[in-house]
Enzyme design. Structure first.
Site: not given
Length: 241
Positions: A40, A141, A169
């Site tokens: 990110h 993740q 998310d």
């Protein structure tokens, strides 16, 4: 570990700014690790290179959250000497196996060169360099419905070091915009429990340090709390208060 012992908490933060001095400061402050957020934030290979140098200068383990699972991306981060990878959106055991293969020399797909930093610029020799490379930490993740359903199978993959719950998310995958929604928190509990039962690292992202006790009670031991940017912002707000 005795029955009276509590699991050791490992505390780190995301680094989203490409300044090596930030890593030096965080290491001097006693953090257990940092995670460079190449998913990110704008980190090219040259910037990542100096961040790793800074981390090594203060003996601070540095993980990279990679932007994708391509072989080139993985090899670049590991050749530079990252302590491990935090890998977004691992949604199946097949993806986890492919990921691990791309990080391993023996029975894997990673290309070998003795010249990068991870191999001591040739000083380690091939045997020691391969052993060091094949022992790298790989945290997957869990941040989707599919990832939650496959969490046990992912944790069972040889070479996966741990599971890391990305609640933002995960919330979006449930059609929600609240990382503390009941569905999200229940999925977090289940994923952390799977990691612990498998003898793997159980990790979670926290916005505030005050959340650690709550997630530790769920079994988390590896905490990424905020980021360098959020720490700076909080410090500035405290000054203005």
């Amino acid at each position: 570990m005795s029955t009276n012992d509590t699991p050791t908490r490992r505390i780190g933060t995301f680094v989203k700014t490409g300044a090596p001095q930030i890593v030096e400061i965080l290491g001097g402050a006693g953090l257990n690790f940092v995670v460079i957020d190449a998913e990110h934030a704008p980190f090219d290979r040259g910037t990542l290179d100096v961040m790793v140098i800074a981390a090594r200068s203060v003996n601070l383990p540095l993980y990279v959250r990679i932007p994708d699972m391509s072989a080139a991306t993985i090899q670049s981060a590991l050749d530079l000497g990252a302590s491990g990878l935090l890998v977004p959106h691992v949604d199946s055991a097949d993806e986890a196996r492919q990921l691990v293969a791309r990080t391993r020399f023996i029975d894997g797909e990673r290309g070998f060169s003795s010249s990068p930093r991870f191999a001591g610029y040739g000083a380690l020799g091939m045997k020691k360099a391969v052993a060091a490379g094949d022992g790298i930490d790989i945290l997957c993740q869990i941040e989707s419905r599919a990832g939650c359903e496959a969490a046990q199978a992912i944790a069972d993959v040889d070479g996966v070091s741990g599971l890391f719950v990305g609640r933002a998310d995960l919330a979006l995958s449930f059609g929600l915009t609240d990382a503390r929604a009941p569905e999200v928190m229940q999925a977090t509990v289940e994923a952390l429990a799977i990691a612990r039962r498998a003898g793997k690292t159980a990790g979670v992202a926290c916005g505030e340090a005050s959340e650690c006790d709550e997630f530790a009670a769920m079994g988390a031991t590896w905490f990424v709390i905020g980021s360098d940017q959020s720490l700076l912002r909080k410090g500035a707000l405290a000054l203005m208060a």
